[in-house]
Design a protein around this motif. Sequence first.
Motif, mmCIF file in Angstrom:
data_model
loop_
_atom_site.group_PDB
_atom_site.id
_atom_site.type_symbol
_atom_site.label_atom_id
_atom_site.label_comp_id
_atom_site.label_asym_id
_atom_site.label_seq_id
_atom_site.Cartn_x
_atom_site.Cartn_y
_atom_site.Cartn_z
ATOM 1 N N MET A 1 6.862 -23.010 27.748
ATOM 2 C CA MET A 1 6.044 -24.221 27.780
ATOM 3 C C MET A 1 4.561 -23.897 27.943
ATOM 4 S SD MET A 1 6.177 -27.475 27.522
ATOM 5 C CE MET A 1 5.154 -28.880 27.846
ATOM 6 N N GLU A 2 4.277 -22.934 28.853
ATOM 7 C CA GLU A 2 2.882 -22.543 29.072
ATOM 8 C C GLU A 2 2.281 -21.950 27.803
ATOM 9 O OE1 GLU A 2 5.291 -21.832 31.055
ATOM 10 O OE2 GLU A 2 4.788 -22.204 33.155
ATOM 11 N N ALA A 3 3.094 -21.153 27.070
ATOM 12 C CA ALA A 3 2.603 -20.503 25.857
ATOM 13 C C ALA A 3 2.156 -21.531 24.825
ATOM 14 C CB ALA A 3 3.683 -19.594 25.276
ATOM 15 N N ILE A 4 2.987 -22.582 24.644
ATOM 16 C CA ILE A 4 2.644 -23.629 23.656
ATOM 17 C C ILE A 4 1.377 -24.355 24.086
ATOM 18 C CG2 ILE A 4 3.422 -25.780 22.610
ATOM 19 C CD1 ILE A 4 6.284 -24.727 22.883
ATOM 20 N N LEU A 5 1.292 -24.683 25.383
ATOM 21 C CA LEU A 5 0.094 -25.372 25.888
ATOM 22 C C LEU A 5 -1.144 -24.509 25.707
ATOM 23 C CD1 LEU A 5 -1.175 -27.756 27.388
ATOM 24 C CD2 LEU A 5 -0.586 -26.627 29.549
ATOM 25 N N LEU A 6 -1.042 -23.225 26.051
ATOM 26 C CA LEU A 6 -2.185 -22.323 25.914
ATOM 27 C C LEU A 6 -2.566 -22.119 24.446
ATOM 28 C CD1 LEU A 6 -1.297 -19.624 28.601
ATOM 29 C CD2 LEU A 6 -3.035 -21.413 28.758
ATOM 30 N N LEU A 7 -1.544 -22.085 23.577
ATOM 31 C CA LEU A 7 -1.818 -21.940 22.147
ATOM 32 C C LEU A 7 -2.578 -23.158 21.619
ATOM 33 C CD1 LEU A 7 -1.359 -20.155 19.645
ATOM 34 C CD2 LEU A 7 0.749 -21.460 19.226
ATOM 35 N N MET A 8 -2.183 -24.346 22.062
ATOM 36 C CA MET A 8 -2.876 -25.573 21.647
ATOM 37 C C MET A 8 -4.329 -25.559 22.146
ATOM 38 S SD MET A 8 -0.693 -27.202 19.858
ATOM 39 C CE MET A 8 -1.478 -28.794 19.728
ATOM 40 N N VAL A 9 -4.508 -25.092 23.388
ATOM 41 C CA VAL A 9 -5.865 -25.013 23.943
ATOM 42 C C VAL A 9 -6.711 -24.034 23.135
ATOM 43 C CG1 VAL A 9 -7.211 -24.275 25.951
ATOM 44 C CG2 VAL A 9 -5.193 -25.709 26.274
ATOM 45 N N SER A 10 -6.105 -22.905 22.726
ATOM 46 C CA SER A 10 -6.849 -21.874 21.996
ATOM 47 C C SER A 10 -7.261 -22.335 20.597
ATOM 48 C CB SER A 10 -6.011 -20.596 21.881
ATOM 49 O OG SER A 10 -4.869 -20.818 21.062
ATOM 50 N N LEU A 11 -6.553 -23.357 20.092
ATOM 51 C CA LEU A 11 -6.907 -23.873 18.756
ATOM 52 C C LEU A 11 -8.187 -24.713 18.779
ATOM 53 C CD1 LEU A 11 -3.401 -24.913 17.365
ATOM 54 C CD2 LEU A 11 -4.812 -22.961 16.662
ATOM 55 N N VAL A 12 -8.564 -25.202 19.966
ATOM 56 C CA VAL A 12 -9.769 -26.052 20.065
ATOM 57 C C VAL A 12 -11.027 -25.299 19.613
ATOM 58 C CG1 VAL A 12 -11.270 -27.356 21.623
ATOM 59 C CG2 VAL A 12 -8.777 -27.550 21.824
ATOM 60 N N PRO A 13 -11.305 -24.068 20.139
ATOM 61 C CA PRO A 13 -12.479 -23.330 19.643
ATOM 62 C C PRO A 13 -12.395 -23.035 18.134
ATOM 63 C CG PRO A 13 -11.674 -22.346 21.671
ATOM 64 C CD PRO A 13 -10.639 -23.339 21.239
ATOM 65 N N LEU A 14 -11.165 -22.815 17.625
ATOM 66 C CA LEU A 14 -11.002 -22.544 16.199
ATOM 67 C C LEU A 14 -11.372 -23.763 15.368
ATOM 68 C CD1 LEU A 14 -10.048 -20.511 14.049
ATOM 69 C CD2 LEU A 14 -7.743 -21.476 14.300
ATOM 70 N N ILE A 15 -10.928 -24.935 15.802
ATOM 71 C CA ILE A 15 -11.259 -26.185 15.089
ATOM 72 C C ILE A 15 -12.767 -26.438 15.122
ATOM 73 C CG2 ILE A 15 -10.974 -28.701 15.123
ATOM 74 C CD1 ILE A 15 -8.117 -28.155 16.251
ATOM 75 N N ILE A 16 -13.368 -26.232 16.299
ATOM 76 C CA ILE A 16 -14.831 -26.409 16.422
ATOM 77 C C ILE A 16 -15.551 -25.419 15.516
ATOM 78 C CG2 ILE A 16 -16.803 -26.233 17.989
ATOM 79 C CD1 ILE A 16 -14.954 -27.174 20.237
ATOM 80 N N SER A 17 -15.055 -24.183 15.439
ATOM 81 C CA SER A 17 -15.662 -23.146 14.597
ATOM 82 C C SER A 17 -15.696 -23.575 13.128
ATOM 83 C CB SER A 17 -14.874 -21.843 14.751
ATOM 84 O OG SER A 17 -15.276 -20.891 13.792
ATOM 85 N N VAL A 18 -14.550 -24.080 12.654
ATOM 86 C CA VAL A 18 -14.464 -24.533 11.248
ATOM 87 C C VAL A 18 -15.350 -25.752 11.023
ATOM 88 C CG1 VAL A 18 -12.908 -25.439 9.494
ATOM 89 C CG2 VAL A 18 -12.149 -23.583 10.992
ATOM 90 N N THR A 19 -15.401 -26.651 12.011
ATOM 91 C CA THR A 19 -16.189 -27.890 11.882
ATOM 92 C C THR A 19 -17.673 -27.595 11.708
ATOM 93 O OG1 THR A 19 -14.599 -29.078 13.261
ATOM 94 C CG2 THR A 19 -16.775 -30.084 12.989
ATOM 95 N N ILE A 20 -18.221 -26.744 12.563
ATOM 96 C CA ILE A 20 -19.668 -26.519 12.515
ATOM 97 C C ILE A 20 -20.080 -25.708 11.287
ATOM 98 C CG2 ILE A 20 -19.896 -26.730 15.006
ATOM 99 C CD1 ILE A 20 -20.221 -23.703 15.162
ATOM 100 N N ILE A 21 -19.179 -24.833 10.779
ATOM 101 C CA ILE A 21 -19.552 -24.044 9.602
ATOM 102 C C ILE A 21 -19.624 -24.925 8.363
ATOM 103 C CG2 ILE A 21 -17.277 -23.330 8.769
ATOM 104 C CD1 ILE A 21 -20.383 -21.099 9.118
ATOM 105 N N PHE A 22 -18.846 -26.019 8.361
ATOM 106 C CA PHE A 22 -18.937 -26.984 7.261
ATOM 107 C C PHE A 22 -20.155 -27.887 7.412
ATOM 108 C CE2 PHE A 22 -14.411 -26.067 6.403
ATOM 109 C CZ PHE A 22 -14.487 -25.934 5.013
ATOM 110 N N TYR A 23 -20.597 -28.050 8.655
ATOM 111 C CA TYR A 23 -21.745 -28.920 8.929
ATOM 112 C C TYR A 23 -23.056 -28.267 8.510
ATOM 113 C CZ TYR A 23 -25.074 -31.739 11.600
ATOM 114 O OH TYR A 23 -26.122 -32.526 11.968
ATOM 115 N N SER A 24 -23.163 -26.967 8.769
ATOM 116 C CA SER A 24 -24.411 -26.261 8.471
ATOM 117 C C SER A 24 -24.102 -24.832 8.055
ATOM 118 C CB SER A 24 -25.319 -26.262 9.707
ATOM 119 O OG SER A 24 -26.453 -25.448 9.513
ATOM 120 N N GLN A 25 -24.964 -24.279 7.179
ATOM 121 C CA GLN A 25 -24.765 -22.916 6.684
ATOM 122 C C GLN A 25 -25.874 -21.967 7.146
ATOM 123 O OE1 GLN A 25 -22.138 -21.726 4.721
ATOM 124 N NE2 GLN A 25 -21.193 -23.694 5.202
ATOM 125 N N SER A 26 -26.555 -22.319 8.224
ATOM 126 C CA SER A 26 -27.626 -21.459 8.729
ATOM 127 C C SER A 26 -27.045 -20.220 9.389
ATOM 128 C CB SER A 26 -28.493 -22.230 9.729
ATOM 129 O OG SER A 26 -27.764 -22.491 10.913
#
Length: 573
Positions: A1-26
């Motif tokens: 259970m902890e592994a799934i929760l931690l995996l979901m938490v770890s996806l947050v920085p990944l989603i933010i990473s993809v979001t900002i790279i689409f927002y700007s290419q600087s």
Amino acid sequence: MEAILLLMVSLVPLIISVTIIFYSQSQLTKALSLFLFMLSFWQMDIAVLYAGDFLSQDTIELLFKILRIGTICIMPVMYYFSYYLVSGNIEFKRFRVLFNKPFLYVLIFYSLFAYFINFTSLGIKDFVVMEGSLLSSEYVLPIYGEWNILFILNIVLLYLNTIILLIISFKIRDPIYKSFYMKFVIAVLIIYINGVFSGFIFIPLFFSSFNSLIAAVILFLSFFQMQSTHLNSMNAELSRQSELLEAIMDINPNYLLVKNGKEQIVKMNPSFLHLLSLENKNWLGRPFSYITDRINMVTEKPHRYVDSRGKNYFLIWGKKELIHSTGEEYHIYFGHDITEQKQNEQLMISSEKLKVVGEMAASVAHEIRNPLTTIRGFIQLLKEKNDASGYETILLDEIDRINEVLKELLILSKPEAKENENNNLPVTKAFLELKNIKVLFQAVANEQNKEIIVENREERELIASIDNSQFKQVLLNILKNSIEAISPQTGKVKVILDQKETHCRIRIVDNGDGISKERLARIGEPYYTSKEKGTGIGLTICLKLLKQNNGDMIVKSKEGWGTAVTIILPCIQ
């Protein structure tokens, strides 16, 4: 259970990473996106250690080693932030010894080397299963090898770089970048400190994942705050530039018009609007023909334009094509007013004409007046001997008329500067002379059922600074034209005398057919006349006499309504 929760938490920085790279290419955005990407792998690395319930020991060990790229390679990414800041700002020139491209490549190579050691027993010797506790469930813990010093050195370099970046951040002049870098460094320190504590088992490993989540959100909000502030700043600057360009266009004395590729009007400056007597914005978005129907805008050759007030303009048009960054096509038309140049040319032509007239008049006066004097003398003798036929009287009147014509011609070349015997300025009782002039025309007006009205709007008598005969000559000429212009029965000419400041003003207003704009523009031009038997020098003489006496004549007219001639002369107090 902890592994799934931690995996979901770890996806947050990944989603933010993809979001900002689409927002700007600087470059800064790419670096931040890569940092969050590595942070996500780091947290996935921790999540795998708690996946013993559904993954085998061998799978956990392999995934841990693979995902450890985030923990190790985040160091050169962090170094890049310092390098980017130092290389782009001259005030941090002294830090370029530490932060430069060769060092960046060395650190990338070092981190990759440490990462590959991670797959050998020198990096990680073994894994042990740790029993669960009150704060944490069961998880797998790596046992590091002899070369783990490479990883520890990597962490030390990471901390040193972060501390130096914090010091540099305090010295950033731009408040927007300063705020972002400060928040960025604080978020990174939260991640690092918590990661160290978790690594040495002071607190459970998964605690670092939740702190990383907080740090990722802080970075996300800081980034968008920076971008939003920059965007607002750029919009404000664009707005200022736009206002400046608008102001430049508005004060430009040339006539400017911009149309788009659809032949629609998008901009006209106030000079052009005033020329066309357009005050509202009904023209915006209208077809280009809305303007070309009013004024000729063919380029490269001068055109004559008469505005709604009857004023004449000579304009020459140019055109330039503009291609916007979006690919939209625009055309800007710019009209240059060459009226003064044309007037100067016309003045030179008129001067030449007057010069020719003067030379001709002098010659005619010399050649004709002497024989006329002799002829008049003999006819006068014949009249004294025999006056029964009456022909002598007619001949004498016609000879006198010829002399008057010669006198008018001579005025064009050499105006009389009349003074009285005491060298005083010539004077004329304006209203008295106007009444006398009315008497001269009254019989003709009554015969043709036309009305002449003379009105004095001043209580005292106005004295005009002009010779009496010249005043009479000007008024006779103008009044004669007005009477000829009006129709019988309904025709009316009104002569109004008043004072405007230090000048006498005489207005001759009729309700005739009016004068066209084209003819009005040529009033006073020598030899220009619309009359079948006119000479074209009457108004020329009037203008010359008035100018000679520091006066002026203004003619306004509208076809179908009538004409108003205003004479201005200095008043003697």
